[in-house]
Design an enzyme around this catalytic site. Structure first.
Site, PDB file in Angstrom:
ATOM      1  N   ILE A   5     -27.812  16.650 -42.935  1.00 43.29           N
ATOM      2  CA  ILE A   5     -28.217  17.788 -43.558  1.00 43.29           C
ATOM      3  C   ILE A   5     -28.515  17.166 -45.339  1.00 43.29           C
ATOM      4  O   ILE A   5     -29.125  17.830 -45.976  1.00 43.29           O
ATOM      5  CB  ILE A   5     -27.365  18.964 -43.738  1.00 43.29           C
ATOM      6  CG1 ILE A   5     -27.987  20.164 -44.384  1.00 43.29           C
ATOM      7  CG2 ILE A   5     -26.010  18.941 -44.297  1.00 43.29           C
ATOM      8  CD1 ILE A   5     -29.302  20.718 -44.141  1.00 43.29           C
TER       9      ILE A   5
ATOM     10  N   GLU B 187     -23.971  25.375 -41.250  1.00 42.69           N
ATOM     11  CA  GLU B 187     -22.716  25.509 -40.732  1.00 42.69           C
ATOM     12  C   GLU B 187     -22.013  24.246 -39.954  1.00 42.69           C
ATOM     13  O   GLU B 187     -22.848  23.318 -39.507  1.00 42.69           O
ATOM     14  CB  GLU B 187     -22.103  26.550 -40.088  1.00 42.69           C
ATOM     15  CG  GLU B 187     -23.130  26.978 -38.696  1.00 42.69           C
ATOM     16  CD  GLU B 187     -23.426  25.610 -37.932  1.00 42.69           C
ATOM     17  OE1 GLU B 187     -22.264  25.255 -37.529  1.00 42.69           O
ATOM     18  OE2 GLU B 187     -24.407  25.440 -37.481  1.00 42.69           O
TER      19      GLU B 187
ATOM     20  N   GLY C 113     -26.803  21.901 -35.744  1.00 43.25           N
ATOM     21  CA  GLY C 113     -26.286  22.849 -36.739  1.00 43.25           C
ATOM     22  C   GLY C 113     -26.376  22.222 -38.206  1.00 43.25           C
ATOM     23  O   GLY C 113     -27.494  21.488 -38.478  1.00 43.25           O
ATOM     24  N   GLU C 114     -25.409  22.534 -39.101  1.00 46.07           N
ATOM     25  CA  GLU C 114     -25.588  22.165 -40.424  1.00 46.07           C
ATOM     26  C   GLU C 114     -26.803  22.753 -41.279  1.00 46.07           C
ATOM     27  O   GLU C 114     -26.790  22.475 -42.483  1.00 46.07           O
ATOM     28  CB  GLU C 114     -25.605  20.554 -40.465  1.00 46.07           C
ATOM     29  CG  GLU C 114     -24.536  19.758 -39.897  1.00 46.07           C
ATOM     30  CD  GLU C 114     -24.705  18.359 -40.070  1.00 46.07           C
ATOM     31  OE1 GLU C 114     -25.669  17.971 -40.772  1.00 46.07           O
ATOM     32  OE2 GLU C 114     -24.124  17.549 -39.268  1.00 46.07           O
ATOM     33  N   GLY C 115     -27.530  23.361 -40.741  1.00 42.08           N
ATOM     34  CA  GLY C 115     -28.929  23.715 -41.317  1.00 42.08           C
ATOM     35  C   GLY C 115     -30.023  22.838 -41.053  1.00 42.08           C
ATOM     36  O   GLY C 115     -31.077  23.011 -41.750  1.00 42.08           O
TER      37      GLY C 115
END
Lengths: 316, 316
Positions: A85, A143, A283-285
């Protein structure tokens, strides 16, 4: 959303030097973005990416391929600039921040009772609300939280129906036995937490980072900041808002379809069609951060192209 | 492609701070790009976008929703910076150039005989070959040419089989009668031009801009420059190369799936899976230019992320 900005943007779209509709979904995206920014010729100049991190008591049930300490290790990696990210935020010209929510105090194991009490849930929502920069013009929330695909699947099951097997996926990479275990853990959590009102479901299954994402998405709407939703976890956070009010996500677009199997069903329930489908499940955006470029492309064409009249092009 | 660079890139990919495979197609893209750039940790710093324009004698058959003079008008729009591809090239940090190929001398109407003789075809291929900047590290070729979806559909039909109805689409937006007309015109062209060797097909149906795109794609391979293919017209150019040698497109990835109906069948024939599917049908290289960001995202993650060892993260 601003109706007159949307109308003016739609009118401008029809005058640009291209056949009608030839930019496909980019045209709709630009008009949607214009309506939320309240101007017919917007720009995307200040995207914000916020990563929320939380720990999950349910990891005691052996639902993840990674140990729980990876959450705090990855937060350090975010802060040092080494995660996916970080690279994707920089590429998209986005300001990125990280909020670790009480990592030393994981939520409760939801097979034993609610993951969070009301106070903890409200605190996490408030953290998310407060993390949004009101001067941003686009928001991505991501997240990190070992165990959180299990929480997200339980939220989806509680709000949309079905069992653990319908919503559990491989997350960071559990094997077949791990997948069965996840489904059983979710079923046990659904039985132990019988409440189905959206905010009760959020408390029941957690986690803090999911509540924070919901708070940030809600704040963005209040500030007129469009949101690009990320994958499975982010969509679970959004689903809580959607179940409170189906119009609560009108300022959101789905950034991508995750490889996590049940994500598509979650998007369908929110009537969102993903911009990208690249098999991401990090995830992580990360998926939403890639989709920032799609939105920027839409807005760059919309606001930067010449009209038929300006360019002296015959319009068919 | 460089095998040792691919192996080293693949090894690096396995050490990055993410679950194995969690970046999905981005991982494959980065390794593929590394193999063509001959380095395990590449960067994308000099993308080039070239737009070729040509005029088509077959427009005399009434196959387009726009008059033929729009080609030269749009070239002026490209040069003035007002078209979609200008905005998209700028956003992607790409150097963009425009090559208008003998616009005052349209190709011949292919319902009457070959669109180009061998000399004209070779000259157009050479223009494309010469337009590539050898110092570029990524190439997108796009086009403008009223009537060229008809040429592209005829090329596909001649090389892959089927009739005009199988390959004709709405292009810039013909109505049902126009679509039937296009299919008939293609069938007439197929009958009048019975040759099926790839280069003969290119001469038969044109146009100059399609030949130029083929020349540029071939040059990119010789220079080790990966290519992102655009939509229907660009894929027809690529298909000519593919029919000469199935390995000729190993340095190419499909940028997007066009809204032009038969594009998917063309990509299937080349065994290419599109990165994006956003309903675009503009040409100009627009879909591929949007996909530059996907490749950049893949390479940014691959080359910029920390390894598990560097970040002190437990690797499961």
């Amino acid at each position: 959303a601003n109706h007159s900005a949307a109308e003016a943007a739609s009118e401008r779209n029809g005058m640009l030097t291209k056949p009608p509709g030839a930019l496909g979904r980019l045209e709709d995206l630009a008009i949607w973005y214009a309506s939320w920014r309240g101007t017919p010729r917007p720009r995307v100049e200040r995207p914000q990416v916020i990563v929320f991190a939380g720990n999950h008591g349910v990891t005691a049930q052996g639902v993840s391929a990674f140990p729980a300490e990876v959450t705090v290790q990855m937060v350090a990696n975010f802060e040092a600039g080494g995660a996916a990210i970080n690279q994707l935020s920089r590429l998209a010209g986005a300001e990125m921040s990280v909020h670790a929510l009480d990592l030393d105090s994981p939520t409760q194991d939801f097979t034993q009772g609610p993951a969070m009490d009301g106070g903890a849930c409200v605190a996490a929502l408030a953290t998310g609300w407060g993390a949004v920069d009101p001067s941003a013009d686009l928001l991505v929330v991501g997240e990190m939280g070992i165990g959180n695909t299990t929480s997200a699947a339980a939220i989806a099951a509680a709000l949309l129906g079905g069992t653990g097997a319908d919503w559990a996926g491989r997350g960071t990479g559990v094997d077949d036995a791990g997948l069965r275990r996840k489904a059983e853990v979710i079923d046990a959590g659904l039985a132990k937490n019988p409440w189905r009102a959206p905010m009760d479901v959020l408390c029941s299954f957690g986690g803090r980072e999911i509540a924070a994402m919901a708070g940030a998405i809600a704040r963005a709407r209040a500030e007129g900041i469009p949101v690009i939703l990320d994958g499975f976890i982010c969509s679970a956070a959004a689903l809580v808002l959607h179940k409170c009010d189906p119009a609560a996500l009108d300022h959101c677009v789905a950034g991508h379809l995750s490889e996590e199997g049940a994500h598509g069903a979650m998007l369908d329930a929110m009537e969102k069609s993903p911009l990208l489908s690249l098999g991401l499940r990090l995830g992580e955006g990360s998926g939403a951060a890639v989709a920032i470029h799609i939105l920027k492309a839409a807005v760059a064409c919309h606001s930067g192209m010449a009209t038929f009249a300006e360019a002296g092009v015959s319009d068919g």
